[in-house]
Design an enzyme around this catalytic site. Structure first.
Site, PDB file in Angstrom:
ATOM      1  N   CYS A 110       1.006  -1.057   0.293  1.00 20.42           N
ATOM      2  CA  CYS A 110      -0.342  -0.381  -0.158  1.00 20.42           C
ATOM      3  C   CYS A 110       0.478   1.035  -0.160  1.00 20.42           C
ATOM      4  O   CYS A 110       1.799   1.649   0.941  1.00 20.42           O
ATOM      5  CB  CYS A 110      -0.932  -0.056   0.890  1.00 20.42           C
ATOM      6  SG  CYS A 110      -2.188   1.214   1.174  1.00 20.42           S
ATOM      7  N   HIS A 153      -9.004  -3.759  -2.709  1.00 19.46           N
ATOM      8  CA  HIS A 153      -7.884  -3.317  -1.695  1.00 19.46           C
ATOM      9  C   HIS A 153      -8.484  -1.442  -1.813  1.00 19.46           C
ATOM     10  O   HIS A 153      -8.966  -0.939  -0.791  1.00 19.46           O
ATOM     11  CB  HIS A 153      -6.699  -2.745  -2.321  1.00 19.46           C
ATOM     12  CG  HIS A 153      -6.104  -2.163  -1.548  1.00 19.46           C
ATOM     13  ND1 HIS A 153      -5.184  -3.193  -0.275  1.00 19.46           N
ATOM     14  CD2 HIS A 153      -5.447  -1.356  -1.436  1.00 19.46           C
ATOM     15  CE1 HIS A 153      -3.483  -2.002  -0.447  1.00 19.46           C
ATOM     16  NE2 HIS A 153      -4.328  -0.918  -0.496  1.00 19.46           N
ATOM     17  N   GLU A 154      -8.829  -0.717  -2.514  1.00 19.29           N
ATOM     18  CA  GLU A 154      -9.047   0.791  -2.400  1.00 19.29           C
ATOM     19  C   GLU A 154     -10.607   0.704  -2.123  1.00 19.29           C
ATOM     20  O   GLU A 154     -10.561   1.784  -1.259  1.00 19.29           O
ATOM     21  CB  GLU A 154      -9.025   1.190  -4.383  1.00 19.29           C
ATOM     22  CG  GLU A 154      -7.873   0.560  -4.803  1.00 19.29           C
ATOM     23  CD  GLU A 154      -6.592   1.104  -4.096  1.00 19.29           C
ATOM     24  OE1 GLU A 154      -6.873   2.111  -2.990  1.00 19.29           O
ATOM     25  OE2 GLU A 154      -5.915   0.684  -3.615  1.00 19.29           O
ATOM     26  N   HIS A 157     -10.447   0.771   2.226  1.00 15.76           N
ATOM     27  CA  HIS A 157     -10.104   2.340   2.239  1.00 15.76           C
ATOM     28  C   HIS A 157     -10.980   3.039   2.279  1.00 15.76           C
ATOM     29  O   HIS A 157     -10.602   4.374   3.016  1.00 15.76           O
ATOM     30  CB  HIS A 157      -9.037   3.324   0.738  1.00 15.76           C
ATOM     31  CG  HIS A 157      -7.365   2.966   0.797  1.00 15.76           C
ATOM     32  ND1 HIS A 157      -6.878   2.583   2.077  1.00 15.76           N
ATOM     33  CD2 HIS A 157      -6.706   1.857   0.063  1.00 15.76           C
ATOM     34  CE1 HIS A 157      -5.262   2.326   2.375  1.00 15.76           C
ATOM     35  NE2 HIS A 157      -5.202   1.824   0.995  1.00 15.76           N
TER      36      HIS A 157
END
Length: 183
Positions: A110, A153-154, A157
């Protein structure tokens, strides 16, 4: 132009907040942020520019990584057939996901994490995403394999979740049966 100095690191409160949806029409600042995020990814994958500006290579970035708690993300990633997935997505949501799971053989990294974090991050192998482009036009996008891992993954966030939250704390190298491993 965004650089690594613009990216907040783990411990910053924006990385643990649930980001707010944007409203349409987008402000000029929100559009510029999306463009800048995608430009950062493209630049970070260009050897010359990455070296010149000290950029770490990235395939995805979310607004909270820039201390902006809005539901905006960008990805710029190729699949195993070299098909490019290059998008800025506003208010993305996972509509559906596969039962089949996958992970990266070397774990995940990351831009907001400056250390190696060993362990498998198991995610859905395929996802369908509902989102909007910068003009408020609805998008329905399907991702599989590596691009699916990147977009999940994004989206994490945007929900205040870091990739290492998914790693088995007792046994980071534990891999459930039937998980496809990429890389």
């Amino acid at each position: 132009m965004l650089t690594m100095d613009d990216i907040v690191r783990e411990g910053h409160p924006a990385l643990r907040e649930v980001a707010s949806e944007v409203t349409f029409p987008l402000s000029d600042e929100e559009k510029k942020l999306g463009h800048d995020m995608l430009e950062f990814l493209i630049n970070s994958q260009d050897e010359e520019l990455a070296e010149k500006y000290g950029l770490r290579g990235g395939v995805g970035i979310a607004a909270p990584q820039l201390a902006v708690t809005k539901r905006i993300l960008a990805i710029h990633v190729h699949d195993e057939k070299d098909r490019l997935y290059s998008y800025v997505l506003y208010n993305p949501k996972i509509r559906s996901h596969s039962v089949q799971q996958a992970c990266l053989s070397g774990g995940e990294g990351c831009l907001s994490v400056d250390r190696e974090v060993p362990g498998y991050v198991v995610r859905s192998e395929r996802v369908t995403i509902d989102a909007f482009d910068e003009n408020g036009i609805p998008l329905k996008l399907r991702f599989k394999d590596y691009p699916a891992i990147v977009v999940q993954h994004e989206i994490d966030h945007l929900n205040g979740i870091m990739f290492y939250d998914h790693i088995n704390k007792e046994n980071p190298s534990y891999l459930p049966p039937d998980v496809d491993v990429f890389g």
